[in-house]
Design a protein around this motif. Sequence first.
Motif, PDB file in Angstrom:
ATOM      1  N   ARG A 175       5.512   6.393  -6.271  1.00  0.00           N
ATOM      2  CA  ARG A 175       4.164   5.934  -5.963  1.00  0.00           C
ATOM      3  C   ARG A 175       4.149   4.515  -5.416  1.00  0.00           C
ATOM      4  O   ARG A 175       3.177   4.102  -4.773  1.00  0.00           O
ATOM      5  N   LEU A 176       5.226   3.762  -5.599  1.00  0.00           N
ATOM      6  CA  LEU A 176       5.324   2.437  -4.981  1.00  0.00           C
ATOM      7  C   LEU A 176       5.353   2.540  -3.459  1.00  0.00           C
ATOM      8  O   LEU A 176       5.166   1.548  -2.763  1.00  0.00           O
ATOM      9  N   TYR A 177       5.563   3.743  -2.940  1.00  0.00           N
ATOM     10  CA  TYR A 177       5.555   3.987  -1.498  1.00  0.00           C
ATOM     11  C   TYR A 177       4.250   3.508  -0.855  1.00  0.00           C
ATOM     12  O   TYR A 177       4.238   3.064   0.284  1.00  0.00           O
ATOM     13  N   ALA A 178       3.166   3.580  -1.592  1.00  0.00           N
ATOM     14  CA  ALA A 178       1.866   3.153  -1.062  1.00  0.00           C
ATOM     15  C   ALA A 178       1.870   1.682  -0.643  1.00  0.00           C
ATOM     16  O   ALA A 178       1.074   1.282   0.203  1.00  0.00           O
ATOM     17  N   ASN A 211      -2.548   0.281   2.250  1.00  0.00           N
ATOM     18  CA  ASN A 211      -1.550  -0.049   1.226  1.00  0.00           C
ATOM     19  C   ASN A 211      -2.032   0.324  -0.174  1.00  0.00           C
ATOM     20  O   ASN A 211      -1.548  -0.220  -1.164  1.00  0.00           O
ATOM     21  N   GLU A 212      -2.978   1.232  -0.274  1.00  0.00           N
ATOM     22  CA  GLU A 212      -3.494   1.668  -1.563  1.00  0.00           C
ATOM     23  C   GLU A 212      -3.396   3.180  -1.662  1.00  0.00           C
ATOM     24  O   GLU A 212      -3.830   3.898  -0.764  1.00  0.00           O
ATOM     25  N   CYS A 213      -2.833   3.645  -2.760  1.00  0.00           N
ATOM     26  CA  CYS A 213      -2.745   5.083  -2.986  1.00  0.00           C
ATOM     27  C   CYS A 213      -4.152   5.634  -3.194  1.00  0.00           C
ATOM     28  O   CYS A 213      -4.963   5.040  -3.908  1.00  0.00           O
ATOM     29  N   VAL A 214      -4.445   6.764  -2.553  1.00  0.00           N
ATOM     30  CA  VAL A 214      -5.775   7.369  -2.671  1.00  0.00           C
ATOM     31  C   VAL A 214      -5.822   8.475  -3.723  1.00  0.00           C
ATOM     32  O   VAL A 214      -6.892   8.977  -4.032  1.00  0.00           O
TER      33      VAL A 214
END
Length: 161
Positions: free
Chosen positions: A96-99, A54-57
């Motif tokens: 970016r909320l997709y993460a 659940n974290e964008c890389v």
Amino acid sequence: MFVLGVSGSPTKNANTDKLVKAVIDSTGLETAFVKLSDYNIGPCRACMGCVKTNECVFNDDFLKLSPMVINANALVVGSPTYFGLPSAFTKAFMERLYAFRHINLLTKGKVGAAVAVGCAAEKDVETWLGKVMAFDGMDVVRTMSAKGTPCCFVCGPGETC
């Protein structure tokens, strides 16, 4: 309770900024205001690196805003209307909320409100923002739009041709 206000307008002291600030200030709660043009946030790259955490890389300034979004109980997102669409700043942030969607829907249950400002199609942007927030599991309590600065400068800058 903590309310995060987000403006996708790059214009200094923009009408979008003013409206987002008015909404968050009216809550009487602890607030923070973020102007997306002050950050370097690219679009989602669909790398799927966020699926297990659940974290964008992707390493850009979205990583600075992620904790604020997670800690917020409510999110007020505003965008100017460019060519009938939200600004690129707003769109990249919302993508970016997709993460936050994978293991747990981290934005589920947050209160959401959307603000769109423009001269044409601001209702479309208002609707789009509300739909994206709802898709992200937020309880959208209100969307609104307002008329902003005239956007046609064919005859030069000013209020009228």
